[in-house]
Design a protein around this motif. Structure first.
Motif, mmCIF file in Angstrom:
data_model
loop_
_atom_site.group_PDB
_atom_site.id
_atom_site.type_symbol
_atom_site.label_atom_id
_atom_site.label_comp_id
_atom_site.label_asym_id
_atom_site.label_seq_id
_atom_site.Cartn_x
_atom_site.Cartn_y
_atom_site.Cartn_z
ATOM 1 N N PHE A 120 -0.563 -13.868 2.556
ATOM 2 C CA PHE A 120 -1.014 -12.524 2.901
ATOM 3 C C PHE A 120 -0.678 -11.516 1.797
ATOM 4 O O PHE A 120 -1.545 -10.749 1.359
ATOM 5 C CB PHE A 120 -0.373 -12.089 4.220
ATOM 6 C CG PHE A 120 -0.558 -10.633 4.542
ATOM 7 C CD1 PHE A 120 -1.789 -10.148 4.965
ATOM 8 C CD2 PHE A 120 0.496 -9.733 4.416
ATOM 9 C CE1 PHE A 120 -1.973 -8.807 5.261
ATOM 10 C CE2 PHE A 120 0.325 -8.392 4.706
ATOM 11 C CZ PHE A 120 -0.908 -7.929 5.133
ATOM 12 N N SER A 121 0.560 -11.522 1.333
ATOM 13 C CA SER A 121 0.966 -10.564 0.298
ATOM 14 C C SER A 121 0.185 -10.791 -0.987
ATOM 15 O O SER A 121 -0.186 -9.833 -1.679
ATOM 16 C CB SER A 121 2.469 -10.656 0.048
ATOM 17 O OG SER A 121 2.857 -11.974 -0.315
ATOM 18 N N HIS B 281 0.881 -13.561 10.958
ATOM 19 C CA HIS B 281 1.845 -12.739 10.248
ATOM 20 C C HIS B 281 3.029 -12.488 11.186
ATOM 21 O O HIS B 281 2.844 -12.181 12.367
ATOM 22 C CB HIS B 281 1.209 -11.405 9.830
ATOM 23 C CG HIS B 281 2.063 -10.622 8.889
ATOM 24 N ND1 HIS B 281 3.199 -9.952 9.294
ATOM 25 C CD2 HIS B 281 1.955 -10.413 7.555
ATOM 26 C CE1 HIS B 281 3.745 -9.352 8.253
ATOM 27 N NE2 HIS B 281 3.014 -9.628 7.181
ATOM 28 N N VAL C 96 -3.411 -9.451 -0.408
ATOM 29 C CA VAL C 96 -3.445 -7.991 -0.410
ATOM 30 C C VAL C 96 -3.548 -7.484 -1.844
ATOM 31 O O VAL C 96 -4.348 -6.588 -2.150
ATOM 32 C CB VAL C 96 -2.201 -7.399 0.282
ATOM 33 C CG1 VAL C 96 -2.098 -5.892 -0.001
ATOM 34 C CG2 VAL C 96 -2.257 -7.628 1.783
ATOM 35 N N ASN D 242 -6.051 -4.238 4.739
ATOM 36 C CA ASN D 242 -4.948 -3.529 4.086
ATOM 37 C C ASN D 242 -5.328 -3.088 2.679
ATOM 38 O O ASN D 242 -4.941 -2.009 2.230
ATOM 39 C CB ASN D 242 -3.703 -4.422 4.063
ATOM 40 C CG ASN D 242 -2.930 -4.383 5.365
ATOM 41 O OD1 ASN D 242 -2.119 -3.492 5.592
ATOM 42 N ND2 ASN D 242 -3.195 -5.343 6.230
ATOM 43 N N THR E 165 2.194 -0.932 5.804
ATOM 44 C CA THR E 165 1.657 -0.810 4.452
ATOM 45 C C THR E 165 2.079 0.514 3.824
ATOM 46 O O THR E 165 2.418 0.571 2.635
ATOM 47 C CB THR E 165 0.121 -0.916 4.467
ATOM 48 O OG1 THR E 165 -0.250 -2.150 5.080
ATOM 49 C CG2 THR E 165 -0.447 -0.872 3.059
ATOM 50 N N ALA F 223 -5.814 -9.090 5.150
ATOM 51 C CA ALA F 223 -5.529 -8.697 3.773
ATOM 52 C C ALA F 223 -6.595 -7.734 3.245
ATOM 53 O O ALA F 223 -6.274 -6.750 2.568
ATOM 54 C CB ALA F 223 -5.449 -9.930 2.879
ATOM 55 N N GLY G 173 2.932 -6.029 -2.996
ATOM 56 C CA GLY G 173 2.855 -7.372 -2.429
ATOM 57 C C GLY G 173 4.227 -7.960 -2.180
ATOM 58 O O GLY G 173 4.470 -8.595 -1.145
#
Length: 210
Positions: free
Chosen positions: A76-77, A126, A80, A11, A25, A8, A40
């Motif tokens: 993760f989203s 992921h 980020v 990114n 991304t 994360a 996200g």
């Protein structure tokens, strides 16, 4: 957990550095510009679609795999977005171009190392990186570079469609080329040099090996 945070953060560095990013991304950035969708949220949607496609690649239904990957994608989203906010607040986006090139390429390096770590652990990862793991060991005889390049085809399609619709190409720059050419190489390097005692334990079931 180390892989999640490192992925994360990497990114986030790419997004704020604005000198290119990984292709997935970059696809999210272009969809954000085209449709106004939250980056996200787009990354989460990509992750869910990846998780479902993985079941097709292994040719069986695997509830633990699917649920674990969706949970990973959710965190993760979210992270980020957190790291993107943090690095923006720290002013990384205002650094000189040369510094932002370094920041974006270092972001690529970070998420490649993260991929290496949790692909080897093979506990939860992921879904997109599970895709490359599946491709690498079930379809490309362990070749990390070939699996990464194959995995880039869907985001390239998304980027091209958004480009046609808007006339703008965002998230594509030096770090994108670095990612395209270097992802598989960096992952293979990290496999040997970053936490080398952590070895691949990818298991192929008889039904998956056919």
């Amino acid at each position: 957990m180390v892989g999640l945070v490192l992925n994360a953060a990497g990114n986030g560095l790419c997004i704020v550095g604005a000198m290119g990013s990984g292709l997935w991304t970059a696809a999210a950035i272009n969809l954000n510009d085209w449709q106004g969708w939250n980056i996200g949220a787009v990354l989460f949607t990509f992750g869910v679609l990846n998780a479902l496609s993985n079941l097709l690649l292994i040719r069986r239904w695997d509830w633990p795999r699917l649920i674990g990957e969706v949970i990973y994608t959710l965190f993760f989203s979210y992270f980020v977005n957190v790291f993107t906010w943090l690095f923006t607040w720290l002013g990384l986006g205002n650094w000189p171009m040369v510094a932002r090139i370094f920041v974006s390429c270092f972001g690529v390096f970070c998420f490649c190392v993260a991929i290496s770590l949790y692909q080897r652990a093979n506990i939860i990862m992921h879904p997109n990186d599970d895709t490359t793991n599946i491709l690498r060991f079930l379809y490309f005889q362990g070749n990390a570079t070939a699996s990464q390049i194959t995995d880039f085809i869907p985001p390239i399609i998304v980027i091209v469609v958004a480009w046609i619709a808007t006339g703008k190409l965002l998230g594509i720059n030096i770090a994108t080329l670095f990612s395209f050419l270097g992802n598989g190489i960096i992952i293979a390097w990290a496999d040997e040099h970053v936490w080398p005692r952590l070895v691949h334990n990818f298991k192929v079931k008889p039904s998956e090996a056919k």
